[in-house]
Scaffold this active site. Structure first.
Site, PDB file in Angstrom:
ATOM      1  CE  LYS A  79       1.534 -30.852 -11.237  1.00  0.00           C
ATOM      2  NZ  LYS A  79       1.335 -30.332 -12.612  1.00  0.00           N
ATOM      3  CB  SER A 154      -1.138 -27.408 -11.979  1.00  0.00           C
ATOM      4  OG  SER A 154      -0.430 -28.293 -12.822  1.00  0.00           O
ATOM      5  CB  SER A 178       1.180 -27.346 -15.269  1.00  0.00           C
ATOM      6  OG  SER A 178      -0.158 -26.941 -15.251  1.00  0.00           O
TER       7      SER A 178
END
Lengths: 482, 483
Positions: A79, A154, A178
């Site tokens: 990420k 996210s 997330s």
């Protein structure tokens, strides 16, 4: 079996044993990326050359007789809020569009040390603030199951990349769900470890007291393998924990005989999709048939979790994001005078959702409001922790939905921020309390989208989550065998 | 309003906020060296530059030094202490928040006595907390550019906050000197105002004599010397009195002292005060201080001034007065003890330190820690003087040269031919010449004016550049004059 269907653990085993050249799965991933990335937009940074060089290096070391690490040659995505040395790290923000860190996050370094191949950086809601990956400055990520739908967020890029075969496994970060919620929306496994298990060094902070990196994987065994790799006690993170219970057997135990399962009564109102509710109960019932003990109970705090979460998370975020001021790195919009430069830079550099949370958080910490908002939220956080501690005296694991809805249509979630915040109701308790929690694919919705079930355990009880998860995978018949 | 028209009597009420930089090897939240004078931005790392993703990790030595100072100031140690973020936007702080302590400072409720004996007064310490220093900004002369040096960012500080117990500039200086001495004994800081390792903000208000009610206070900043502090306090008390006498109100504000002009200017009023949005720093877990840890710090406290003073009287037999003067600074105390340990009579050592030593420190504007003369060379100098190898005058001259350079007195004296004159014939020639050249003084002497002899001795000493013993010169002069 196609090479892209292998799990990370299976792939690493074959590469270690010399059955597969590390370049092979990597090229397969690149082919898949060529097919799908333009539409899905999982990645913000893709390092093809670096990945190939790394695969060659690993292959050379293997040929020289070296035993490669646990993730030997596994193409992994990270990420884009985890720092990668010499590789752009943007947080999905214009503010850090051209920011290149001088160091690797500890979790990233741990991946490298386990001989994983870092493919690149995955898309996310700006600074992790959102649950659809639509607030990324660089454009949204689409759901591989239905490209009109969100991948969740996210860590939407990480979940979509694993689900689409654009990588074998990924690292996400989970501040309020997330990792788990996008995993749920994309039909993959997402684990948020106990707070402090994975070092936050190099994780660009959104909410320091809740941020925790975790694996996004094809199955539970991969989740265990990645967790054991990325977890470490780190002198660079004062909140990191010393744990020696994180090496798991190749075959995760699946026995759930006499396991006490609690199902919190849903008092979240009418928000829960009945199909999801049914799917969760079918998981619980199946486990009961395997000998688990099932009980419904009332946590009694559900309506407080979202307000407490957003008050604390925004408060910390308002302070954590102060450093982005155009003075030292990142975007600078020049203007006359210091304060005008700050104002213009931060207005241009941050998107609407980030600005909203900074404003909310600034207000919550302001003189005269601190006691009423931030301090009250911290007290509520304590009460939520107490409620869960009490529950875990009676139960080994809690089962519930990961998200009250399936992946939303793109463009819909952003319309009503409050409704969007309320969708975090099932995931934020694990962040407020530090507990480990995991989302597993459990059924398909009538719309053809995956449904996730969430397992939550007491602090340090990841092994319980993995055990129940492995049991469910076996029941569902999707367990990959090496 | 019976007092209408007559001026009221006021007393000054002062509280201090003293920042002291701790002498730790590394910074408070990262491993960078905490030293001064390096090329700008060379003692930095991702943590003290506030780079994204970095985290502070507390240097436990900071907690120990802060505790040591707190214990020496008779404070209670907070058993669970914690750090808070103070948020403000300014480029001196790379994160735009300073990690400090608001809610649970390391130490609270202490006191430090000023004055001696019956005149001793306890000045209460409200709290002592630890925090990180900010970077240093340099503005160019046209005001176009500002440069930042982050070497100082993350240097550990303690802030000592007193209660408003001080009454005037004299008490403030006594307090600060005492505080500096205590911290010096602990070797927790060098406490130099000029270099910024000690920074003092003065909170001052006036109160009507007899009243319990405190007046509105102002906070004075930019005080870089004891002299500036004294002048600023006097000026501010006068300014406030004039305002009150004129029936005007005092504004609660922060003022900046301009020592060149001898006046202060308003920096910001209470209305402009920033909201720092303090909250506990989630990156730093609370620090739990055990009874054992406190005990260990207490036991490791060095011998403080009072004990050392008594020991010097007892072990070295010097007068209590001497011991008191010498122990005002741990550096002087150590200099004394190490020199005396080399077999020099202790009283001789204390005489040198108290006389020439202190005079030279004043003259050269040195602090005791700036003394470079090693105990070995100091002892050699005293010995040479005692054994008349060099005269008093020469010894003083060499001492003045050596105190801040540590030149070797033996080789210096030899190289420059400063040994006491042993050759009587050479001295006698000089004496004869002086007599020949000073007929008037000779006549005066012969007419019974004893003072004239002193003049002639002086002239002779001057002619031999101080290298003769005055007693020998006097005797020889008398011999020649009476011949």
């Amino acid at each position: 079996m196609k090479i892209l269907d292998l799990t990370a653990v299976e792939l690493a085993g074959r590469i270690r044993r010399g059955e597969i050249d590390a370049m092979e799965p990597l090229e397969a991933v690149f082919d898949r990326i060529s097919e799908r990335e333009e539409q899905l937009h999982c990645y913000l940074v893709l390092d093809r050359d670096g990945a190939r060089a790394r695969a060659r290096e690993l292959q050379k070391r293997r040929s020289a007789g070296e035993t490669l690490g646990l993730l030997a040659g596994v193409p992994v995505a990270v990420k884009d809020n985890l720092c990668t040395k010499s590789m752009r790290t943007t947080c999905g923000s214009r503010m850090l569009e051209n920011f290149i860190p001088s160091y690797d996050a500890t979790a990233v370094r741990n991946l490298r040390n386990a001989d994983a191949i870092i493919l690149g950086k995955t898309n996310l809601d700006e600074f992790g603030m959102g649950n659809t990956t639509e607030s990324s400055y660089f454009g949204m990520t689409r759901n591989p199951w239905n490209v009109e739908r969100s991948a969740g967020g996210s860590s939407g890029g990480s979940a979509a990349a694993v689900a689409s075969g654009e990588c074998y496994a990924a690292i996400g970060t989970d501040t309020g769900g997330s990792v788990r919620q996008p995993a749920s929306h994309c039909g993959v496994v997402g684990l948020k470890p106990t707070y402090g298990t994975v070092s936050r060094n190099g994780l660009i902070a959104y909410c320091s007291s809740m941020d925790q990196a975790g694996p996004v994987t094809k199955d539970v065994r991969d989740s265990a393998a990645l967790l054991s790799v990325i977890a470490s006690s780190d002198p660079k993170d004062a909140t990191s924990l010393q744990r020696d219970d994180l090496s798991f057997p190749e075959n995760i135990p699946q026995d759930v005989e006499s396991l006490r399962i609690g199902i919190p009564t849903d008092d979240s109102g009418k928000g829960l999709d009945p199909e999801i509710r049914e799917a969760v109960w079918s998981v619980a019932t199946a486990l009961k048939e395997r000998g688990a003990i099932l009980e419904e109970f009332d946590l009694g705090i559900t309506k407080y979790v979202v307000p407490a979460y957003y008050t604390i998370a925004c408060g910390e975020a308002s302070s954590n994001l102060e450093r982005y001021d155009g003075m030292k790195y990142g975007l600078r919009v020049s203007a006359v005078g210091l304060h005008e430069t700050y104002r213009k830079t931060r207005t241009a550099g941050f998107g609407a959702e980030v600005r909203r949370r900074i404003l909310l958080g600034t207000f919550a910490l302001s003189e005269g409001y601190y006691d009423e908002y931030y301090l009250t939220a911290m007290k509520v956080r304590r009460l939520i922790k107490d409620a869960y501690d009490k529950a875990f005296l009676k139960y080994d694991v809690l089962i519930g939905p990961t998200s009250p809805q399936i992946a939303p249509k793109l463009g819909e979630a952003g319309m009503d921020p409050l409704a969007s915040y309320l969708a975090d109701v099932y995931t934020v308790p694990a962040n407020l309390t530090g507990m480990p929690a995991m989302s597993l694919p459990c059924a398909m919705h009538s719309t053809g989208l995956p449904i996730g079930v969430q397992l939550t355990a007491a602090l340090f009880q990841e092994k319980t989550l993995l055990r129940v998860g492995a049991a469910w995978e076996q029941i569902r018949g999707q367990r990959h065998e090496g | 309003m019976k007092d209408n028209g007559t001026k009221k009597e006021y007393e000054t009420v002062i509280g201090l906020e003293v920042h002291v930089e701790l002498s730790t090897r590394t910074k408070i939240f990262c491993g960078c060296a905490a030293t001064f004078g390096a090329t700008p931005n060379t003692l930095v790392c991702p943590v003290c530059l506030g780079m994204p993703g970095t985290l502070p990790v507390l240097n436990r030595r900071v907690v120990e030094l802060a505790m040591a100072v707190g214990l020496a100031l008779n404070c209670d140690v907070t058993r669970t202490t914690r750090f808070d973020r103070k948020n403000y936007f300014y480029p001196d702080n790379p994160q735009n928040y300073q990690i400090s302590q608001l809610y649970l400072p390391i130490c609270r409720n202490g006191w430090l006595g000023i004055g001696e004996g019956d005149d001793e007064r306890k000045i209460r310490i409200h709290e002592l907390h630890a925090e990180e220093d900010a970077g240093k900004l340099t503005h160019d002369e046209e005001g176009k550019e500002t440069l930042v040096d982050y070497n100082r960012a993350g240097i550990p500080l303690i802030e000592i906050v007193t209660e408003p117990d001080l009454k005037n500039a004299g008490e403030v200086i006594s307090f600060l000197e005492k505080l500096r001495m205590v911290i010096g004994y602990l070797e927790a800081s060098d406490c130099k105002l000029q270099e910024g390792s000690m920074r003092v903000d003065v909170n001052l208000s006036l109160r009507e004599v007899g009243s319990e009610q405190l007046g509105t206070r102002t906070e004075m900043k930019n005080l870089n010397s004891f002299r500036a502090i004294t002048r600023a306090i006097d000026a501010e008390a006068k300014r406030q009195k004039e305002l009150l006498d004129a029936g005007k109100e005092i504004l609660q504000e922060t003022r900046r002292w301009d020592d060149q002009k001898g006046v202060s200017y308003s920096m910001r009023s209470k209305e402009d005060a920033q909201d720092y949005r303090y909250f506990p720093d989630p990156d730093l877990p609370p620090v739990v201080i055990s009874e054992e840890w406190i005990q260990a710090v207490r036991e490791a406290l060095p011998e403080m001034r009072e004990e050392r003073k008594e020991r010097f009287v007892r072990e070295y037999g010097i007068p209590a007065y001497d011991a008191g003067v010498i122990t005002q600074s741990v550096h002087l105390a150590r200099w004394f003890e190490q020199t005396a340990a080399l077999g020099i009579m202790p009283k001789k050592v204390s005489n040198w330190i108290m006389g020439e030593g202190l005079r030279l420190l004043r003259e050269k504007e040195m602090d005791p820690e700036d003394v470079r003369l090693s105990p070995e060379h100091f002892a050699a100098l005293i010995r040479m003087n005692e054994e008349n190898e060099i005269t008093n005058a020469i010894a003083k001259e060499v001492f003045a040269k050596a105190i801040d350079t540590d030149l070797d007195p033996e080789s210096y004296v030899k190289a420059n031919g400063l040994m006491t004159m042993r050759d009587d014939s050479l001295l006698r020639e000089t004496v004869k010449r002086v007599i020949a050249e000073n007929e008037k003084s000779v006549a005066d002497y012969k007419n019974g004016k004893e003072k004239a002899l002193g003049y002639l001795v002086g002239q002779t000493m001057k002619a031999v550049r101080g290298q003769a013993l005055p007693a020998a010169v006097t005797a020889m002069l008398k011999e020649e004059l009476n011949a």
